[in-house]
Design a protein around this motif. Structure first.
Motif: not given
Length: 272
Positions: A77-84, A125-134, A113-119
């Motif tokens: 679940v925590a990994l999902f939150e980091r990748l979302a 928002e909160g992406k790692a430096a250098g990552q570009l969101a579509p 609930e945690r999946v949906c809050v992250a989604s």
């Protein structure tokens, strides 16, 4: 006559040992939104199939079955939150309160609930430096979320509502099997619905296919439905074609005009 593209809005290429071959077949016939069941598989599968983007997209998932049986726990679940933050497609997530899993109801709800809050957070928002969101499309807001809700549609809608996912995401109920009351609420909430061949072979599935507005319908296969060392690429387009034929028959619609309408909506999802 120009061929109408078939886009599968819920499949599991990560289940196929020959995922690259199956992805190539999907890219040739139109495209696919492919889900994962365990967030540990997401980056590997996305990298493996990157050559087929944007015709084949891979979703970040946390399947309720994997939560219920303990395959996915706190770490996943925590990994999902980091990748979302950098995942524009969320698939497959949700709840399953069928008898064999209902005793894990509370654990499932907490994870979902945690999946949906992250989604529900803005994409990137909160992406790692250098990552570009579509860039999200104007028509379909932010993320796409493909949802499992077996025996749990009302609770699923409650969680989507209170976490803001109904507004922040394009929510697609995969293989909807809830009550008429739950279907009405999902329609009124603005959700989309992906239907498959097996659903359309049931009386309730056909009735729901008639009740859902045409503009909210998509087609899917849920293929492969379980891990398999070798799926058959030649089965991809015929499965989608049969689903479209059954859907048109259930609704009493002209098959080509319905296929064109669904293809246009699916293209917007695929390329958003």
């Amino acid at each position: 006559m120009e061929r109408t593209p078939f886009i599968d809005t819920h499949c599991h290429l990560d289940f196929a040992g020959n995922a690259v071959e199956i992805a190539a077949a999907y890219a040739a016939c139109g495209g696919a939104l492919s889900g994962t069941c365990d967030p540990r598989d997401f980056e590997r599968v996305r990298a493996e199939l990157a050559r087929f983007a944007p015709r084949v997209r891979v979703g970040l998932g946390l399947h309720p079955w994997w939560v219920a049986d303990g395959t996915c726990g706190e770490g996943e679940v925590a990994l999902f939150e980091r990748l979302a933050p950098a995942a524009p497609l969320i698939s497959e997530v949700g709840l399953d309160f069928q008898p064999r899993r209902v005793d894990t109801r509370d654990v499932q709800i907490e994870a979902f609930e945690r999946v949906c809050v992250a989604s529900a957070r803005p994409l990137g928002e909160g992406k790692a430096a250098g990552q570009l969101a579509p860039r999200p499309s104007a028509e379909f807001p932010r993320r796409i979320m493909s949802i499992h809700s077996s025996g749990a549609a009302m609770c699923t809608l409650d969680v989507l509502d209170r976490t803001g996912c109904l507004d922040a995401c394009t929510c697609i109920f995969h293989w909807f099997s809830g009550s008429q009351e739950e279907l009405t609420r999902a329609i009124e909430s603005g959700c989309l619905f992906s239907v498959n061949e097996r659903m359309l072979k049931t009386k309730r599935g056909r009735a729901y296919a008639r009740a859902i507005p045409k503009g909210r319908l998509l087609i899917e296969t849920d293929f492969p439905s379980k891990p398999t060392p070798m799926a058959i690429p030649q089965e991809v387009a015929p499965r989608l074609g049969r689903t479209m034929s059954l859907l048109a028959a259930a609704r009493g619609d002209d098959e080509r005009s319905l296929a064109l309408a669904i293809a246009a909506a699916s293209e917007r999802l695929l390329l958003s």
